[in-house]
Design an enzyme around this catalytic site. Structure first.
Site, mmCIF file in Angstrom:
data_model
loop_
_atom_site.group_PDB
_atom_site.id
_atom_site.type_symbol
_atom_site.label_atom_id
_atom_site.label_comp_id
_atom_site.label_asym_id
_atom_site.label_seq_id
_atom_site.Cartn_x
_atom_site.Cartn_y
_atom_site.Cartn_z
ATOM 1 N N ASN A 1 -6.887 6.392 10.963
ATOM 2 C CA ASN A 1 -8.194 6.706 11.547
ATOM 3 C C ASN A 1 -8.689 5.603 12.471
ATOM 4 O O ASN A 1 -9.151 5.869 13.590
ATOM 5 C CB ASN A 1 -9.199 6.945 10.417
ATOM 6 C CG ASN A 1 -10.627 7.017 10.905
ATOM 7 O OD1 ASN A 1 -11.068 8.005 11.470
ATOM 8 N ND2 ASN A 1 -11.372 5.934 10.681
ATOM 9 N N LYS A 2 -8.606 4.365 12.013
ATOM 10 C CA LYS A 2 -9.050 3.236 12.841
ATOM 11 C C LYS A 2 -8.165 3.087 14.071
ATOM 12 O O LYS A 2 -8.644 2.762 15.165
ATOM 13 C CB LYS A 2 -9.056 1.945 12.029
ATOM 14 C CG LYS A 2 -9.595 0.734 12.789
ATOM 15 C CD LYS A 2 -9.624 -0.493 11.905
ATOM 16 C CE LYS A 2 -10.236 -1.681 12.644
ATOM 17 N NZ LYS A 2 -9.464 -2.073 13.846
ATOM 18 N N ASP B 1 0.816 -1.208 0.000
ATOM 19 C CA ASP B 1 0.000 0.000 0.000
ATOM 20 C C ASP B 1 0.853 1.262 0.000
ATOM 21 O O ASP B 1 0.477 2.276 -0.592
ATOM 22 C CB ASP B 1 -0.928 0.007 1.219
ATOM 23 C CG ASP B 1 -2.124 -0.913 1.036
ATOM 24 O OD1 ASP B 1 -2.342 -1.400 -0.091
ATOM 25 O OD2 ASP B 1 -2.840 -1.146 2.031
ATOM 26 N N THR C 1 -9.548 2.773 7.394
ATOM 27 C CA THR C 1 -9.008 1.547 7.991
ATOM 28 C C THR C 1 -7.556 1.712 8.439
ATOM 29 O O THR C 1 -6.978 0.789 8.996
ATOM 30 C CB THR C 1 -9.078 0.378 6.993
ATOM 31 O OG1 THR C 1 -8.318 0.729 5.825
ATOM 32 C CG2 THR C 1 -10.518 0.096 6.595
ATOM 33 N N ASP D 1 -4.123 15.816 21.451
ATOM 34 C CA ASP D 1 -2.899 15.505 20.716
ATOM 35 C C ASP D 1 -2.979 15.915 19.251
ATOM 36 O O ASP D 1 -1.982 16.309 18.656
ATOM 37 C CB ASP D 1 -2.596 14.007 20.800
ATOM 38 C CG ASP D 1 -2.069 13.599 22.173
ATOM 39 O OD1 ASP D 1 -1.857 14.498 23.012
ATOM 40 O OD2 ASP D 1 -1.875 12.391 22.398
ATOM 41 N N ARG E 1 -8.972 20.488 22.245
ATOM 42 C CA ARG E 1 -7.698 20.425 22.958
ATOM 43 C C ARG E 1 -7.300 18.959 23.048
ATOM 44 O O ARG E 1 -8.081 18.137 23.519
ATOM 45 C CB ARG E 1 -7.805 21.032 24.358
ATOM 46 C CG ARG E 1 -8.018 22.540 24.382
ATOM 47 C CD ARG E 1 -8.234 23.023 25.811
ATOM 48 N NE ARG E 1 -8.320 24.476 25.894
ATOM 49 C CZ ARG E 1 -9.428 25.181 25.700
ATOM 50 N NH1 ARG E 1 -10.558 24.543 25.399
ATOM 51 N NH2 ARG E 1 -9.409 26.499 25.796
#
Length: 268
Positions: A163-164, A45, A160, A149, A147
């Site tokens: 985000n996941k 990927d 996937t 990280d 507020r």
């Protein structure tokens, strides 16, 4: 048909590239890495992401085909022992394709410098030295003050990936939209955010306005185009991109089958 090959520099990938080149010549398929119709990527990927950004200005007519040389990837359909079968498909199949939405990102810095890019997976805004503070606007209306990280803004297929990993939902790529997921947001009696992933539709615009400070890092697909600036990152705007990525539909694996194979495995 004109074909280009984009490969990760490894002995196995080089061997496969040589095999494909011989097969293309035998099948009388033209090789053109400047203005190709099909881009074959060899690797994983990450290699396909690099190829995507390399040909990002030709998305209207380029289709991608991925050969994976390691673990099964989300964007790579063919195995390294199926080269001749792939070439046969290029010769005999039509010009069908399957397309997925992309993310448009436009970032502005304090000195007026603007960066515009498109993400296949995601863009993130983070601060590694201290708590990041920013205001989030949806369609120019203030939604929340964040507020924490950082933030991850992902495409449906990119849902996937990072985000996941930070708690976002897996999003069906048939939905034309994008997703906002908070990274370690501060939530107590003083500071409040929604704290849940937000899925925005095709006509929505997300604006991230950062408070004064330094240390923010902006990424797009976590590749070499990661941007760090000594100037303050002022604002980042996100929306669904006009273009989509197209994969040649010679044998394209269903998205939910990929999710099952990657995260659940054989249930038999």
């Amino acid at each position: 048909m004109k074909v280009a090959i984009y490969t990760y520099p490894s002995p196995d990938s080089t061997r496969l590239r040589d095999m494909i080149m011989k097969g293309l010549k035998k099948s009388k398929i033209d090789y053109d890495d400047v203005e190709p119709d099909i881009v074959i990527t060899i690797g994983g990927d990450g290699t396909l992401l690099s190829a995507f950004h390399h040909y990002i200005h030709q998305l209207n007519h380029v289709r991608f085909v991925g050969i994976h040389t390691g673990h099964l990837g989300f964007y790579t359909d063919w195995r390294n022992f199926e080269v001749m079968e792939l070439i046969d498909s290029l010769t005999n199949e039509g010009a069908q394709s399957v397309s997925y939405p992309l993310l448009d990102m436009r970032a502005r810095f304090a000195d007026g410098h603007v960066i515009h890019d498109i993400a296949l997976n995601e863009s993130t805004v983070k601060n590694f030295s201290k708590t990041m503070v920013c205001d989030l606007y949806i369609n120019h209306e203030l939604f929340e003050r964040f507020r924490g990280d950082g933030l991850c803004i992902s495409t449906p297929t990119g849902s996937t990936a990072c985000n996941k990993a930070v708690g976002g939902a897996v999003m069906d790529p048939q939905i034309v939209g994008f997703q906002l997921t908070e990274m370690a947001s501060l939530n107590n009696r003083v500071y409040r955010t929604l704290g849940s992933p937000v899925i925005l539709g095709a006509d929505n615009k997300l604006t991230v306005r950062l408070n004064k400070g330094s240390g923010q890092v902006l990424t797009c697909d976590r590749l070499t185009n990661m941007v760090e600036s000594p100037n303050q990152l002022v604002q980042v705007d996100y929306k669904v991109a006009r273009n989509k990525i197209q994969f040649a539909r010679y044998r394209h694996t269903n998205f939910w089958q990929r999710v099952r194979d990657s995260f659940i495995g054989d249930m038999g």
